[in-house]
Design an enzyme around this catalytic site. Structure first.
Site, PDB file in Angstrom:
ATOM      1  N   ASP A 173      35.424  47.806 -10.517  1.00  0.00           N
ATOM      2  CA  ASP A 173      34.001  48.110 -10.530  1.00  0.00           C
ATOM      3  C   ASP A 173      33.757  49.569 -10.911  1.00  0.00           C
ATOM      4  O   ASP A 173      34.454  50.468 -10.432  1.00  0.00           O
ATOM      5  CB  ASP A 173      33.460  47.839  -9.111  1.00  0.00           C
ATOM      6  CG  ASP A 173      31.949  47.905  -9.025  1.00  0.00           C
ATOM      7  OD1 ASP A 173      31.293  47.203  -9.804  1.00  0.00           O
ATOM      8  OD2 ASP A 173      31.436  48.659  -8.178  1.00  0.00           O
ATOM      9  N   GLU A 219      35.199  47.529 -15.666  1.00  0.00           N
ATOM     10  CA  GLU A 219      33.771  47.574 -15.948  1.00  0.00           C
ATOM     11  C   GLU A 219      33.448  49.008 -16.341  1.00  0.00           C
ATOM     12  O   GLU A 219      33.420  49.897 -15.488  1.00  0.00           O
ATOM     13  CB  GLU A 219      32.945  47.184 -14.722  1.00  0.00           C
ATOM     14  CG  GLU A 219      31.461  47.128 -15.048  1.00  0.00           C
ATOM     15  CD  GLU A 219      30.537  47.534 -13.897  1.00  0.00           C
ATOM     16  OE1 GLU A 219      29.349  47.216 -13.976  1.00  0.00           O
ATOM     17  OE2 GLU A 219      30.992  48.181 -12.945  1.00  0.00           O
TER      18      GLU A 219
END
Ligand code: GLC
Ligand code: CA
Length: 563
Positions: A201, A243
């Protein structure tokens, strides 16, 4: 077959345990429920499940606010249930990757509780503090309009703490070696329990310098190498899918020149330009973004997605392009979010038009990368704009016509199931579509099967064949004497297109259609002339006389990386 770099040609399916399937009737999806649905996913042809955060969490950001990295939130089950799930996947030959959310913790995490309690806490320096309100406290918010600042004063601590995201998500001080060691430990833990890697993330923020005095944050790319090395030492085939919504110039910093950093990254650049192409019928900016994101190490791969659990971020488009996409897919203010994106699901954005849905999925499966499907998109599920922010596209999976779509037996599902309108579960559900040979579900299953039979997409080198009509996108992959060719018509009217496949001799004279009996033979000048219906698509294997012979190469040769 070539399976060592499994992520080069996988099909990834993203789901959140809490909204997938509830087994114990408390209204919340759980691992036992998910376990019962593994045959569904296996049947669809999924090779890898990406689980969104399922660790203990106050749940204020859909689980992206973790309060314990080494457990399972009791609402979803136990660690034992997780292991049963992981084993169930292994039995069926499916891999699991999980979210790794280490840019920040929940403010309820024990580390933060300890850090705020006293300056002498061993965890104090695990977070980012300032005695005074930093000058840039109202800059750099990720959720503009909802998030007011990036620094908040904590009374207990008697200091300000930094939070790139919401104020209940204090940033970890990732430059601290103790924090870095803990990140490795978290990876090691889940690897040991059977996962094949992580969707990491917010990577640019994880590796960025942080602090009140930091004027211009700098990315510390070396950190990526140490994450990667650790993973490889523990388990050679484990990967990180990053990401990182960054500019193409920096892609190589994330992959590493020699592929020594992240194995995969989501291609946000192509994602945004793809939606522009779908909105405008103009493939040229998409072609440019394909060229801009072409350089990558031979072992690296893009994650290719349409919609994800966040808003469709259009921040990288020009203002005019963004307006075009807003106008086509999210004209109402209530459909837009954070001044940069659209929060709807794919099917309603495309007006539920089957032709456009197939076009979009066909592009996702044939552009360079590994497709990442959002749960429910295989059914064409809709959204519930009455739910706040990104929650509108996170409603429970629609399994059947039973109450609450068969998601739960409880009368109070944790998130309301869509039960009204064209996307209500009575119309859109898996049971109904499973029985209908022409359903989107069965079409998706077939297209996934075919995608797996063209490893050229994952392995090969691609080129865009330029034609005059901007609505046409023709892309060719070459790999080990094999070629495949994909044609997409982005516009509504049918289009005639003529082109030749630049290969010597007989090769390229015959295009073998992979989806229908409609093959194409070139004319005397070696040109193919085709009529493609509105929003139409074609998948071809390029064949000359020795087409069959060449095809068998794929199965027999030992794997070799392209140079
Ligand atoms: C990522 C996630 C998003 C989350 C944020 C904070 O952007 O995709 O859902 O809110 O990180 O963890
Ligand atoms: Ca449950």
């Amino acid at each position: 077959m070539i399976d060592d770099l499994w992520y080069k040609n996988g099909v990834i399916y993203c789901l959140s345990v809490g909204t997938y399937m509830d087994a114990n009737g408390d209204g919340i999806g759980d691992f036992r429920g998910l376990l019962r649905r593994l045959d569904y996913l296996n049947g669809l042809g999924i090779t890898t499940i990406w689980l969104m955060p399922f660790q203990p969490s106050p749940g204020r950001d859909n689980g992206y606010d973790i309060s314990d990295y080494y457990g399972v939130d009791p609402r979803y089950g136990t660690l034992g249930d997780f292991v049963e799930f992981a084993h169930g996947c292994k039995q069926r030959g499916m891999r699991v990757i999980i979210d790794l959310v280490v840019n920040h913790t929940s403010d309820q995490h024990g580390w933060f509780q300890s850090a705020r309690s006293t300056k002498d806490s061993p965890h104090r320096d695990w977070y980012v503090w300032s005695d005074k309100r930093p000058a840039n406290a109202d800059k750099g918010m990720v959720f503009p309009g909802v998030q007011k600042s990036t620094w908040t004063r904590d009374k207990r601590a008697g200091a300000w703490y930094f939070h790139r995201f919401y104020d209940f998500q204090p940033d970890l001080n990732t430059s601290n070696p103790h924090v870095q060691a803990e990140i490795l430990k978290i990876m090691g833990f889940w690897i040991q329990l059977g996962v094949s890697g992580f969707r990491m993330d917010a990577v640019p923020f994880v590796i960025s310098t942080k602090g009140a005095k930091v004027r211009k944050p700098v990315e510390q790319y070396d950190m990526l190498r140490s994450f990667r090395e650790f993973l490889q030492w523990r388990q050679g085939d484990a990967i990180i899918l990053a990401e990182a919504n960054v500019l193409p110039e920096t892609d190589m910093n994330y992959f590493g020149r020699d592929g020594e950093r992240m194995q995969m990254m989501f291609n946000f650049q192509v994602n945004q330009n793809l939606f522009y192409a779908l909105a405008s019928g103009d493939s040229r900016p998409l072609t440019k973004s394909l060229a801009a994101t072409k350089p990558r190490p031979a072992t690296a791969q893009w994650g290719l997605f349409l919609r994800n659990h966040d808003e469709l971020d259009l921040g990288r488009l020009t203002k005019a392009q963004r307006e075009t996409v807003f106008k086509a897919f999210g004209p109402d203010k209530s459909m837009q979010l954070y001044d940069r994106g659209i929060r709807r699901r794919l099917a309603p954005m495309l007006g539920g038009d089957r032709r456009r849905l197939e076009l979009a999925y066909s592009l996702m499966c044939t552009l360079p990368g590994t497709p990442v499907i959002r749960y429910g998109d295989e059914l064409g599920m809709g959204d519930d704009l009455a739910l706040p922010e990104r929650n509108c596209a996170r409603t429970p999976m629609q399994w059947s016509t039973e109450p609450h779509a068969g998601f739960t037996e409880s009368d109070r599902p944790c998130v309301p199931v869509i039960d009204k309108g064209a996307y209500g579960y009575e119309h859109v559900n898996a049971a109904k579509q499973r029985r209908d040979p022409n359903s989107l579900l069965n079409w998706t299953e077939r297209i996934i099967r075919m995608r797996k039979e063209v490893p050229e997409v994952g392995w090969g080198d691609f080129k865009v064949i330029t034609v005059r009509d901007p609505a046409m996108l023709i892309i060719q992959y070459d790999w080990r004497n094999n070629s495949v060719l994909f044609i997409h018509n982005l516009a509504e009217p049918p289009r005639e297109v003529a082109f030749s496949v630049g290969l010597p001799g007989e090769a390229g004279k015959l295009l073998v259609n992979l989806l229908t009996e409609d093959h194409s033979r070139a004319d005397d000048r070696g040109r193919h002339k085709l009529l493609i219906e509105g929003y139409g698509y074609r998948w071809y294997r390029v064949g000359g006389l020795d087409y069959l012979l060449k095809r068998s190469d794929i199965d027999t040769k030992t794997p070799r990386l392209p140079r």
